[in-house]
Design an enzyme around this catalytic site. Sequence first.
Site, PDB file in Angstrom:
ATOM      1  N   ASP A 262       0.881  -1.162   0.000  1.00  0.00           N
ATOM      2  CA  ASP A 262       0.000   0.000   0.000  1.00  0.00           C
ATOM      3  C   ASP A 262       0.923   1.217   0.000  1.00  0.00           C
ATOM      4  O   ASP A 262       2.147   1.074  -0.149  1.00  0.00           O
ATOM      5  CB  ASP A 262      -0.927  -0.015   1.222  1.00  0.00           C
ATOM      6  N   HIS A 316      -3.073   3.901  -3.657  1.00  0.00           N
ATOM      7  CA  HIS A 316      -2.550   3.077  -2.562  1.00  0.00           C
ATOM      8  C   HIS A 316      -1.160   2.532  -2.912  1.00  0.00           C
ATOM      9  O   HIS A 316      -0.847   1.361  -2.664  1.00  0.00           O
ATOM     10  CB  HIS A 316      -3.509   1.930  -2.231  1.00  0.00           C
ATOM     11  N   GLU A 387     -10.100   3.601  -5.078  1.00  0.00           N
ATOM     12  CA  GLU A 387      -9.864   4.899  -4.448  1.00  0.00           C
ATOM     13  C   GLU A 387      -8.782   5.737  -5.135  1.00  0.00           C
ATOM     14  O   GLU A 387      -7.956   6.377  -4.492  1.00  0.00           O
ATOM     15  CB  GLU A 387      -9.538   4.703  -2.956  1.00  0.00           C
TER      16      GLU A 387
END
Length: 604
Positions: A262, A316, A387
């Site tokens: 991440d 991420h 995201e």
Amino acid sequence: MGSWAYYIACVLLIFHFSATNEATAEDSLPFISKLYKCVNNKCIISEFQDERKEINEVNESLDVCRLTCGQYGSLWPRPTKMTSIKDPVIKFGLDNVVFNVSSVADELGKQYMVEVSQVLLSSLRKICEPRCIPNDNNLTVFITTATPFTNIKLSTNESYELNIFTNNLTQITANITARTVYGARNGLETLRQLITTYGRPKFDGKTLVIAGEAQIVDEPVYAYRGFMLDTSRNYFPLSAIKRTIDAMGHSKLNVFHWHATDSHSFPLDLPSAPQMARYGAYSPEKIYSYAEIKDLLRYALVRGVRIIMEIDSPAHAGYGWQWGKDSGYGDMVICLGNHPWQDYCVQPPCGQLNPINNHTYTWLGKIYKDLIDVFPEGEAFHMGGDEVAVRCWNTTAEIVDWMKSNKRGLTESAYLNLWSEFHNKALTVYDHEVGNSNSDIIVWSSGLTDPNIIEKHLDKKRYTIEVWEGNTDAVNLANLGYRVIVAVEDVYYLDHGLRPPTRYHSWKVIYNNKMPMTKNPNLILGAETSMFSEFADDFNLDIKVWPRAAALAERLWADPSTNALAAEYRLLQHRERLVSLGISPDRITPEWCNDREGECIISY
């Protein structure tokens, strides 16, 4: 002074003898243990017994009673086709357990089943601690499979049949028949759950017992039964991961989704891209070496678990990619660590891969190559994909200038196109490293997977969508023809309740959540619980995950029509088995309630 000294000495002596006699009297008081019997499919206390009393017959402890009480005994997950478990319960010796694998289809399969058998024996040794009483009765396990060994995958047949019978109350035979070694492994796991101990470990030791008669025909409803662990936000030692996989195998969960990277860290030490761990790991000690990854794959496989690796991108992604510019590759990651983070990403630290830098794809290819080389051929791969913050790309001069010079515009739609181009370029790179275009690629649900636009961006023949934002999207995507894995955050995120405004989900909430219904039910592959690790590490992992992840295991294996109330006492027994494996699961009821079945179930 002399007389006073004599007087005090006498008082102390009297006190000493009084205390000694009192302690001796207390020590001589027996501890009263409870005995149980099965009445109306419930184990109830039948009598109390001095624990010093020598036991000649099989003791009806709670563990022994629950082996055969009720339709499913203490099996978890419950079987789906046929279940018959009957008394008597038979003693046997740990040293008299024999596995016959001569009818396993091929040599690789035989070797696999030998390793699986050792896992079962190790489990029996643990429940025997500190010792089990020797017994001359034998347990012989015959294992038969029909097909040669292959690595486990989504289409693998995991069904099995288990038959247990006893001759003259001394020779116990268990026959396990399955199409594949993974079905046979599931049969062995069920066999393990039909075994327990009783006795007086303080006095003469424990006694192993097994249900003397059983016929079980079983197969799972859903092929994908998963658990996700995030090892980027916090590092987990291999011992914690292996412990988790032990519990997964015991619960018949079969996918360990490894969210390895991440923006926080990149702990994978890969031979073709060593810079990633060098710049991205928290420390040299907090990495997973190539050899350790390979070892973990086999460890999991022997427990019926496949590992699916996730390299999250393009969002991420951060630490581990920051060395590119100084090495002449330009900015492969942008917005890294930007402040205030709310202006650039959804969670600190910010970081997003640069989709217009060709070196980004070159180094993704090196990462993919190393993972493809160590993972089983054809294994699925998770590309992350959720995201993406348009505000990061839209505030990066290099990308804004590129968008303008290529007449893309700076609208949300234009950036969605850039996002989908990233995925398709990454997929092309992955396919090149694999040497074909057959791999199953998984991505998280996102703005790009909106059912209204997804068909424009992602090929349903290549992409499986892991839906975390709601069952409605899962249904709509499956109705469009996309394969779907359900990971709805409001039910399956195990970190919820630790940060506002999220709420904690008990095992009952997870168990009672039914899988979504669609016009293409075969496209709902299964589900998984997810442990993002903002608030988890090795020291509290078990208590956050178990036994809640086991609740999903039964929902996916059996998809029962009944709710959690009907399953509670089997789960309590399963929790005790997890404890015997060295897991530290959460406590879900007072011990008094565990001992008194049906007297204090709480309906929530």
